[in-house]
Design a protein around this motif. Sequence first.
Motif, PDB file in Angstrom:
ATOM      1  N   GLY A 198       0.808  -0.958   0.027  1.00 39.62           N
ATOM      2  CA  GLY A 198       0.384   0.057   0.362  1.00 39.62           C
ATOM      3  C   GLY A 198       0.846   1.280   0.265  1.00 39.62           C
ATOM      4  N   LEU A 199       0.563   2.340  -0.985  1.00 38.59           N
ATOM      5  CA  LEU A 199       0.868   3.902  -0.692  1.00 38.59           C
ATOM      6  C   LEU A 199       0.514   4.390   0.528  1.00 38.59           C
ATOM      7  N   TYR A 200       0.639   5.713   0.357  1.00 33.55           N
ATOM      8  CA  TYR A 200       0.058   6.731   1.585  1.00 33.55           C
ATOM      9  C   TYR A 200       0.891   7.835   1.269  1.00 33.55           C
ATOM     10  N   ILE A 201       0.012   8.882   0.755  1.00 33.60           N
ATOM     11  CA  ILE A 201       0.165   9.766   0.256  1.00 33.60           C
ATOM     12  C   ILE A 201       0.236  11.011   0.836  1.00 33.60           C
ATOM     13  N   LEU A 202       1.385  11.178   1.767  1.00 32.95           N
ATOM     14  CA  LEU A 202       1.269  12.911   2.462  1.00 32.95           C
ATOM     15  C   LEU A 202       1.470  13.638   3.058  1.00 32.95           C
ATOM     16  N   GLU A 203       2.409  14.261   1.707  1.00 31.16           N
ATOM     17  CA  GLU A 203       2.528  15.626   0.800  1.00 31.16           C
ATOM     18  C   GLU A 203       2.793  15.545  -0.631  1.00 31.16           C
ATOM     19  N   GLY A 204       2.388  16.356  -1.355  1.00 33.48           N
ATOM     20  CA  GLY A 204       2.565  15.916  -2.598  1.00 33.48           C
ATOM     21  C   GLY A 204       1.742  15.599  -3.597  1.00 33.48           C
ATOM     22  N   SER A 205       2.329  15.092  -4.999  1.00 34.17           N
ATOM     23  CA  SER A 205       1.724  13.323  -5.362  1.00 34.17           C
ATOM     24  C   SER A 205       2.388  13.185  -6.201  1.00 34.17           C
ATOM     25  N   ILE A 206       1.853  12.065  -6.564  1.00 34.72           N
ATOM     26  CA  ILE A 206       2.790  10.827  -7.826  1.00 34.72           C
ATOM     27  C   ILE A 206       1.870  10.340  -8.662  1.00 34.72           C
ATOM     28  N   GLU A 207       2.075  10.437  -9.922  1.00 32.04           N
ATOM     29  CA  GLU A 207       1.651   9.971 -11.481  1.00 32.04           C
ATOM     30  C   GLU A 207       2.042   8.470 -11.299  1.00 32.04           C
ATOM     31  N   SER A 208       0.676   7.774 -11.885  1.00 24.30           N
ATOM     32  CA  SER A 208       0.578   5.957 -12.654  1.00 24.30           C
ATOM     33  C   SER A 208       0.071   6.325 -12.915  1.00 24.30           C
ATOM     34  N   ASP A 209      -0.067   5.422 -14.416  1.00 23.31           N
ATOM     35  CA  ASP A 209      -0.328   5.619 -15.668  1.00 23.31           C
ATOM     36  C   ASP A 209      -1.659   6.268 -16.059  1.00 23.31           C
ATOM     37  N   GLY A 210      -0.868   7.540 -15.482  1.00 21.07           N
ATOM     38  CA  GLY A 210      -1.368   9.026 -16.540  1.00 21.07           C
ATOM     39  C   GLY A 210      -2.554   9.701 -15.507  1.00 21.07           C
ATOM     40  N   ASN A 211      -2.771   9.132 -14.618  1.00 24.19           N
ATOM     41  CA  ASN A 211      -3.348   9.715 -13.177  1.00 24.19           C
ATOM     42  C   ASN A 211      -3.048  10.304 -12.148  1.00 24.19           C
ATOM     43  N   THR A 212      -3.603  11.398 -11.944  1.00 28.25           N
ATOM     44  CA  THR A 212      -2.317  11.616 -10.292  1.00 28.25           C
ATOM     45  C   THR A 212      -2.798  11.509  -9.245  1.00 28.25           C
ATOM     46  N   TYR A 213      -2.273  10.947  -8.047  1.00 27.68           N
ATOM     47  CA  TYR A 213      -3.247  11.023  -6.843  1.00 27.68           C
ATOM     48  C   TYR A 213      -2.608  12.381  -6.096  1.00 27.68           C
ATOM     49  N   GLN A 214      -3.679  12.265  -4.659  1.00 25.63           N
ATOM     50  CA  GLN A 214      -3.318  13.778  -3.663  1.00 25.63           C
ATOM     51  C   GLN A 214      -3.225  12.965  -2.824  1.00 25.63           C
ATOM     52  N   PRO A 215      -2.322  14.113  -1.446  1.00 29.78           N
ATOM     53  CA  PRO A 215      -2.623  12.990  -0.294  1.00 29.78           C
ATOM     54  C   PRO A 215      -4.005  13.030   0.475  1.00 29.78           C
ATOM     55  N   LYS A 216      -4.163  12.553   0.870  1.00 31.03           N
ATOM     56  CA  LYS A 216      -5.053  11.709   2.198  1.00 31.03           C
ATOM     57  C   LYS A 216      -5.403  10.253   1.187  1.00 31.03           C
ATOM     58  N   GLN A 217      -4.803   9.652   0.303  1.00 31.93           N
ATOM     59  CA  GLN A 217      -5.282   8.482  -0.414  1.00 31.93           C
ATOM     60  C   GLN A 217      -4.213   7.849   0.139  1.00 31.93           C
ATOM     61  N   LEU A 218      -4.481   6.462  -0.202  1.00 36.51           N
ATOM     62  CA  LEU A 218      -3.458   5.543  -0.064  1.00 36.51           C
ATOM     63  C   LEU A 218      -4.029   4.211  -0.863  1.00 36.51           C
ATOM     64  N   THR A 235       7.164  15.929  -2.284  1.00 39.34           N
ATOM     65  CA  THR A 235       6.298  14.883  -2.590  1.00 39.34           C
ATOM     66  C   THR A 235       7.065  13.814  -1.124  1.00 39.34           C
ATOM     67  N   VAL A 236       6.071  13.415  -0.173  1.00 39.10           N
ATOM     68  CA  VAL A 236       6.552  12.318   0.435  1.00 39.10           C
ATOM     69  C   VAL A 236       5.675  11.324   0.916  1.00 39.10           C
ATOM     70  N   ILE A 237       6.338  10.074   1.055  1.00 37.02           N
ATOM     71  CA  ILE A 237       4.562   8.830   0.925  1.00 37.02           C
ATOM     72  C   ILE A 237       5.857   8.053   1.863  1.00 37.02           C
ATOM     73  N   TYR A 238       4.328   7.009   1.686  1.00 34.11           N
ATOM     74  CA  TYR A 238       4.346   5.591   3.368  1.00 34.11           C
ATOM     75  C   TYR A 238       4.707   4.564   2.349  1.00 34.11           C
ATOM     76  N   ILE A 239       4.977   3.662   2.272  1.00 32.08           N
ATOM     77  CA  ILE A 239       4.401   2.817   1.623  1.00 32.08           C
ATOM     78  C   ILE A 239       4.892   1.745   3.183  1.00 32.08           C
ATOM     79  N   PHE A 240       4.035   0.655   2.472  1.00 31.83           N
ATOM     80  CA  PHE A 240       3.718  -0.384   3.504  1.00 31.83           C
ATOM     81  C   PHE A 240       2.823  -2.015   3.179  1.00 31.83           C
ATOM     82  N   GLY A 241       3.894  -3.177   3.964  1.00 32.01           N
ATOM     83  CA  GLY A 241       2.882  -3.907   3.368  1.00 32.01           C
ATOM     84  C   GLY A 241       3.476  -5.413   3.443  1.00 32.01           C
ATOM     85  N   GLY A 242       3.969  -6.443   3.104  1.00 31.18           N
ATOM     86  CA  GLY A 242       4.004  -8.060   3.618  1.00 31.18           C
ATOM     87  C   GLY A 242       3.480  -9.074   3.135  1.00 31.18           C
ATOM     88  N   GLU A 243       3.907  -9.982   3.873  1.00 34.37           N
ATOM     89  CA  GLU A 243       2.953 -11.217   3.516  1.00 34.37           C
ATOM     90  C   GLU A 243       1.638 -11.361   3.988  1.00 34.37           C
TER      91      GLU A 243
END
Length: 294
Positions: A198-218, A235-243
Amino acid sequence: MSTIEMIIEERAASIGNFLVGRLLPFREKRMVGPFIFIDHMGPIKMSERENFDVLPHPHIGLSTLTFLFEGSIMHRDSLGNEVEIMPGAVNWMTAGKGIVHSERTPEYLRHSEKHMHGLQIWVALPKELEQMEPEFFHIDSTQIPSWTEGDIDFKLIAGEAFGRRSAVPVFSKLYMLEIKSSKRQTITIGHELYGEAGLYILEGSIESDGNTYQPKQLLVAKDSSICEFVMEANTVIYIFGGEVFPEERFIDWNFVSSSKETLAEAREKWIAQKFPKIKGEENEFVPYPSRIKK
């Protein structure tokens, strides 16, 4: 993260006298790897008359991870620990068969203006450790692995990734990463991850497959091996997960277990006030909420 399975927006939730943004659990996605609960606290400014006060409350079957960006919390628990959590440090409390803790604004800040901002996370325990003896560890920010690659700053808050291991004593195969980018650039880290991501956006934004994602989105990936995306500048993000665990996990208020019977026992034990007490806070507690379905 070229293929996204789900986008989870923060939902407002109350934790006593404080509103948070809840990310997990979500009705269509109860867990990401072993991560079963994530709250985004703040950012909020509190006056000299306002304080963060979560009275003594219990947990079973999980580890809590508290990570602050701003502010300070005084942690006290029924094992006798009393530790101030500061930004960048990690409080890792494993409830096991049962623990009680409180979280409050430290005394020296209670009559001044203050800020609060951070993440409160629960990580479910493997089935064979759900009834282990409770433990507590405080990991200072200097013990958290941090490194820079080009213009990207990494921090491994918990778990294992990139050939590194955090000092946080986790009980399953997992990771929690902080990634900061000072300029727009493409990030490719999928081969370093495993399980669900999972990727959580704290600040800034990211782009993936032509889409832009903003803060407060997981953003929940379909496959951790395809984590590639563009980070905008600052941009600051947090990535978490595992088995993923083979067994389902259930939640009843602050309790987590693979057994509904164990949850029922914990609920009745708390209602009867048979959990251990926090020294100096023996007469304070959060009642079991009547709105929870039994």
